[in-house]
Scaffold this motif. Structure first.
Motif, PDB file in Angstrom:
ATOM      1  N   ASN A  81       1.068  -1.213   0.018  1.00  0.00           N
ATOM      2  CA  ASN A  81      -0.110   0.115   0.132  1.00  0.00           C
ATOM      3  C   ASN A  81       0.936   1.282   0.033  1.00  0.00           C
ATOM      4  N   PHE A  82       1.130   1.782  -1.278  1.00  0.00           N
ATOM      5  CA  PHE A  82       1.852   3.154  -1.270  1.00  0.00           C
ATOM      6  C   PHE A  82       1.384   4.210  -0.617  1.00  0.00           C
ATOM      7  N   HIS A  83       0.235   4.167   0.267  1.00  0.00           N
ATOM      8  CA  HIS A  83      -0.335   5.227   0.792  1.00  0.00           C
ATOM      9  C   HIS A  83       0.513   5.281   2.299  1.00  0.00           C
ATOM     10  N   SER A 126      -4.029   1.907  -3.636  1.00  0.00           N
ATOM     11  CA  SER A 126      -2.958   1.219  -4.459  1.00  0.00           C
ATOM     12  C   SER A 126      -3.570  -0.060  -5.078  1.00  0.00           C
ATOM     13  N   SER A 127      -2.874  -0.310  -6.338  1.00  0.00           N
ATOM     14  CA  SER A 127      -3.258  -1.691  -6.886  1.00  0.00           C
ATOM     15  C   SER A 127      -2.960  -2.958  -6.148  1.00  0.00           C
ATOM     16  N   SER A 166      -5.580  -6.296 -12.680  1.00  0.00           N
ATOM     17  CA  SER A 166      -4.322  -5.425 -12.408  1.00  0.00           C
ATOM     18  C   SER A 166      -3.242  -5.940 -13.311  1.00  0.00           C
ATOM     19  N   TYR A 186       4.958   6.641 -10.517  1.00  0.00           N
ATOM     20  CA  TYR A 186       4.872   6.660  -9.106  1.00  0.00           C
ATOM     21  C   TYR A 186       3.109   6.853  -8.767  1.00  0.00           C
ATOM     22  N   LEU A 223       1.141   3.824  -9.102  1.00  0.00           N
ATOM     23  CA  LEU A 223       1.490   2.868  -8.012  1.00  0.00           C
ATOM     24  C   LEU A 223       0.709   3.303  -6.867  1.00  0.00           C
ATOM     25  N   TYR A 224       0.705   4.514  -6.682  1.00  0.00           N
ATOM     26  CA  TYR A 224       0.157   5.044  -5.497  1.00  0.00           C
ATOM     27  C   TYR A 224      -1.441   4.845  -5.595  1.00  0.00           C
ATOM     28  N   SER A 225      -1.994   5.191  -6.549  1.00  0.00           N
ATOM     29  CA  SER A 225      -3.437   5.108  -6.767  1.00  0.00           C
ATOM     30  C   SER A 225      -3.976   4.586  -8.157  1.00  0.00           C
TER      31      SER A 225
END
Lengths: 511, 463
Positions: free
Chosen positions: A269-271, B236-237, B244, B278, B281-283
């Protein structure tokens, strides 16, 4: 890159730590003396679960074969981490939770000390090596817990290192066949992710074969690696469960449902802050590819692509990705720097490097032993001279139901029958409250989907939760205050609240 | 495209209201009882009107046709840009297909489909300028696109970000070529033009019903950790999920292009690639923007390194393309398909509370007072049950963090779960049958089950 000539008159100073040793000491002290030690044992309750299992094995001098910790499962257990559980329990027996902290901190520090040593041995500039190790540490840090997979991190690094050197003809075939199978025997008894070692050998075998095929050269090296893979594969059978261990692990990996209910198998989770290190590592990787424009060989592509994919699939693979790819990054940046000696940042790097190298020639790794011994003495104080620990280390009452457990132990009559517990507290309850068996812990690999579904029906909660309670004779619950099941039990006339504080509510079914 | 969440219906309902009342754009809420009459920053009013017009003409199917046209045009334009820039039709087709596979997770009949189209036009103009296009054309095109974008969708910020990256790239280029006067002058000129265009677009972006408040509102939304963590499309995925795989393939393609082809990218291209990868990947919702902005960069790299057989294939494809006049035929076939396939008229009854809504309409006397509804169903209820105001819907930026936290407290059964029900005088609930809220309402003496099927359950409070 290092143009400072060696000074033969430089006398070794045993008290001066080398750069690699400084990394070991900084990490080890940082993890064992600061509040990070609490995180190591309590970020989840698995350290408690593993220690409990290890203690049982030490007491009974036997491997766990059937489960006796949960009241919901009485089936067979495939002990895939028995040796590390015994080691953690042994350390815990000697030093309490500080023993687990000591072992985990030493494993983590040794992993990055070794990575730094490996980069230096590959000819990487010391400043660059330290920077890259720092990035790798950030990427791995989200998975620093006192749990058996720390052994996997260390052994994966050793495997990747040896295979890389074998590819570069820096180690002999004989050494590979002596060292890696022996390490594999150790690995298969330490942690279930021993398969990482086999995957690494397979990647090198495939990469070597493709390179040989493209360049029309001999397949000798790939045949050697294939034989090594076979020997290491056979070595993995040396465990208390034989081939059943492999079936057990493959079944888990194949079951999408099982692996998706386990948080650490989820995609990153990149958050979250924990993923910033991984993002930084990816940024360094992409920037290197864009600026240095290296020429990776087939094996490098397989390693970066394969482990990159696995890291995106499951956050728990991020540390392996970091440990496997950092030497490649170091090589690519070093080659670029050698081709562009006049780049400003390389000149800066060289200036720092010459100063460090001058000091480094006289430094060594003995301070590691000194630091470890000092921490050991501090931790052993209660056992040696008595009194309170100088480093109190336990599960924090702000996150674990320590007060509730104390109350229930003091008032055993307030609850009867079986328990339903919060998932993340399972291991803690097994360790700290062994007189009552929990409903669930994190070993869903062992107890499978049926129990997982039953647990989720109550945990959600969904219609049918009462039937699950009836099926398992659940008569009391121990859950965080905000857990939704508490709202139902509060309104239900058959249940009564027997304990409450800011963290925990305990409900009991009325007779 | 319309049934993934309730937002397609929500935008349709808002647009329909604007068309019906002539209040264009909508300035105050009329759909919820929780924030009724509160001012709205209407950031998508133009696309909502377009969707509503399509909805009036052909119902849900109209929404689907508008979104499908936008998406198909986006990827057709992306393909054409890549083919023109690289001269390699095979690479352009391959990358357009890869881009479509990666982006398809976010194909929905919602205003962001306009952002796809505007992003591809925006990026095309910026690349044209980089290749020697005139400043005048860049200024006119980006100015017009900004005017449209700020009134169609909040995603115009992606355009500004990309423009900023080109500006930064020009600045870095200026530093890198400082010893070469000729190239230095070129880089300086580029930087001046981009600075001027940024200023122009910033001024034009104020031409929206909310002026600068639109920017404050949108930036505040993106800056809020609460919203970006709360909304599923900002997550994120999940690379375990089959949908995906397209994105995963795109990431693999990017890695292999960088590692094997080893392209020498301009600073702006390199920064675009890093920044948008980026963000993707984030959203999940940024994946379409990644493929639109970065696709042509990869196409150029791959076309340069294409082996002979790919070049030959590309030549044959180009010949076919140049000699064909296929648009009328393609158009006719598409029209025939559109006319002949079954048109969706209602949301899927196994996922949406279609039967429950019918029950409410048949028994209006039972449902007086305020409703508490599931967040995802809010948009659908706005369209299907306009006689009742919702508790919450997909307009998260309008409802704000405090109300959504209250909703969460009730929905997740936190200790203060009854607070929102009491504060907003909720007298009936419409929730999924599996919802935990139904379990506690069943235990309360003054709440009664009014309706239940496999999808939805309604509880009613006694007066």
């Amino acid at each position: 890159m290092n143009d400072a000539s060696p000074n033969p008159e430089a006398r070794p100073r045993w008290w001066l730590p080398s750069l690699s040793a400084m990394i070991w000491i900084a990490l080890f002290l940082g993890l064992s003396l600061t509040s990070a030690r609490i995180v190591l044992i309590s970020a989840d309750s698995d350290p408690a679960l593993h220690r409990r299992l290890g203690e049982w094995m030490i007491q009974n001098r036997a491997i766990v074969r059937t489960d006796n910790l949960l009241h919901t499962y009485h089936g067979p257990v495939v002990s895939n981490e028995w040796l590390s559980e015994v080691l953690f329990a042994g350390a815990g027996h000697a030093l309490g939770w500080n023993g687990s902290v000591f072992l985990a901190a030493a494993l983590i520090a040794t992993c990055f000390w070794l990575l730094h040593r490996l980069l230096l041995a590959d000819g990487t500039d010391p400043v660059l090596a330290s920077g890259l190790v720092f990035v790798a540490m950030l990427a791995c840090s989200m998975h620093w817990l006192a749990r058996p997979f720390l052994f996997t991190h260390l052994l994966a690094l050793v495997f990747a290192w040896q295979l890389r050197w074998f590819q570069n003809e820096r180690v002999t075939t004989r050494r590979m066949f002596l060292l890696l199978p022996a390490l594999m025997v150790l690995w298969v008894n330490l942690h279930g992710a021993f398969i990482t070692g086999l995957v690494l050998i397979a990647m090198y075998t495939l990469g070597s074969a493709i390179s040989a095929w493209r360049q029309s050269t001999s397949l000798r090296r790939s045949k050697t690696l294939a034989a090594l893979l076979l020997v290491c594969g056979v070595a993995t059978l040396v465990n208390p469960n034989g081939w059943e261990l492999h079936v057990h692990i493959l079944n888990f990996l194949r079951s999408r449902e099982l692996s998706t209910v386990t948080t650490e198998f989820a995609s990153p989770n990149f958050h979250t802050e924990g993923m910033r290190g991984f993002v930084l590592l990816l940024l360094v990787m992409v920037t290197t590819l864009l600026v240095a424009r290296p020429q990776p060989d087939t094996t490098d592509l397989l390693l970066v692509g394969g482990w990159g994919y696995l890291a995106l699939l499951s956050a728990r693979n991020v540390p392996i990705f970091a440990l496997v790819t950092t030497p490649l990054l170091a090589q690519w940046i070093t080659e670029f720097a050698q081709a562009h000696p006049d780049v400003w940042w390389m000149r800066l790097c060289r200036r720092w490097t010459s100063q460090i190298t001058t000091l480094g020639r006289t430094a060594g790794d003995i301070p590691i032993v000194v630091a470890a011994a000092c921490v050991l003495l501090v931790m052993a104080k209660p056992a040696v001279v008595g009194g309170a620990s100088l480093l109190p280390t336990d599960f924090p009452p702000s996150r674990y139901p320590t007060s509730a457990v104390n109350y229930l132990r003091a008032h055993p009559g307030v609850v009867r029958g079986e328990m339903f517990n919060y998932f993340l507290w399972g291991g803690y309850l097994e360790f700290d409250f062994p007189e009552r068996r929990p409903f669930i812990d994190s070993r869903n690999v062992m107890y499978g989907l049926d129990l997982t579904h039953d647990f989720l029906t109550v945990n959600e909660p969904k219609p049918g939760w009462e039937a699950v309670f009836a099926k398992y004779n659940v008569d009391w619950t121990i859950l965080p205050v905000q857990h939704p099941l508490n709202r139902i039990l509060e309104l239900s006339p058959q249940w009564t609240l027997v304990f409450s504080n800011q963290l925990t509510l305990v409900f009991s079914r009325l007779p | 495209m319309v049934a993934s969440d309730g937002d397609a219906c929500m935008h349709w309902a808002v647009g329909d209201y604007m068309l019906q009342t002539g209040h264009i754009p909508i300035r105050a809420d009329v759909f919820s009882h929780t924030r009724f009459g509160q001012p709205i920053v209407s950031k998508e009013w133009l696309s909502e009107i377009i969707f509503a017009m399509a909805g009036r003409r052909a119902g849900l199917f109209g929404l689907v046709v508008v979104a499908a046209l936008l998406i198909a045009t986006t990827f057709a334009l992306l393909h054409r840009q890549m083919a023109q820039e690289t001269g390699n039709h095979a690479v352009a087709i391959f990358l357009a297909l890869a881009a479509a596979c990666a982006a398809c997770t976010h194909w929905m009949a919602r205003p962001h489909a306009f952002t796809f189209l505007l992003a591809v036009l925006w990026a095309g103009e910026l690349r044209r300028f980089e290749r020697g296009g005139t400043p005048r054309r860049l200024a006119i095109c980006l100015g017009l696109l900004t005017l449209l974008w700020v009134n169609l969708h909040g995603g115009y910020l992606a355009g500004f970000l990309t423009l900023g990256i080109y500006w930064l790239g020009a600045g870095i280029e200026l530093i890198l070529v400082r010893t070469d006067p000729a190239r230095g002058n070129g880089a300086r000129h580029k930087l001046k033009v981009l600075t001027g265009v940024i200023g122009l677009c910033a001024v034009v972006s104020l031409l929206n019903p909310n002026g600068y408040e639109l920017h404050v509102h949108n930036l505040g939304f993106l800056d809020s950790g609460f919203f970006t963590n709360w909304l599923a499309e900002y997550a994120s995925s999940d690379f375990h999920a089959p949908d995906s795989r397209g994105f995963l393939a795109w990431l693999a393609l990017t890695f292999l292009t960088l590692a094997i082809v080893r392209p020498r990218l301009s600073p702006s291209s390199a920064i675009l690639l890093v920044v948008w990868t980026y963000y993707a990947l984030y959203s999940v919702r940024n994946i379409p923007l990644l493929v639109i902005f970065v696709g042509p960069i990869l196409a150029s790299a791959l076309a340069e390194a294409a082996p002979l057989w790919v070049r030959r294939l590309s030549g044959r494809l180009r010949e076919v393309d140049e000699t064909s006049r296929g648009w009328p035929i393609v158009g006719a076939v598409a029209l025939a398909v559109v006319m002949s396939v079954p048109h969706p008229t209602e949301m899927i009854a196994r996922k949406w509370p279609v039967a429950a809504v019918e029950f409410i309409k048949q028994h209006p006397e039972q449902f007086e007072g305020n409703m508490f509804n599931q967040y995802l169903w809010g948009g659908y209820l706005m369209e299907a049950l306009p006689e009742h105001r919702v508790f919450v819907d997909g307009r998260t930026d309008f409802y704000g963090e405090p109300l959504l936290r209250q909703y969460d407290n009730t929905y997740l059964l936190h200790t203060n779960w009854q607070e929102a029900l009491l504060q907003y005088h909720v007298s009936w609930t419409l929730m999924p049958t599996q919802s935990r809220l139904n379990l506690v309402l069943a235990l309360l003496p003054n709440w009664h089950l009014a309706y239940s099927n496999d999808v939805a359950t309604i509880f009613r409070k006694e007066p």
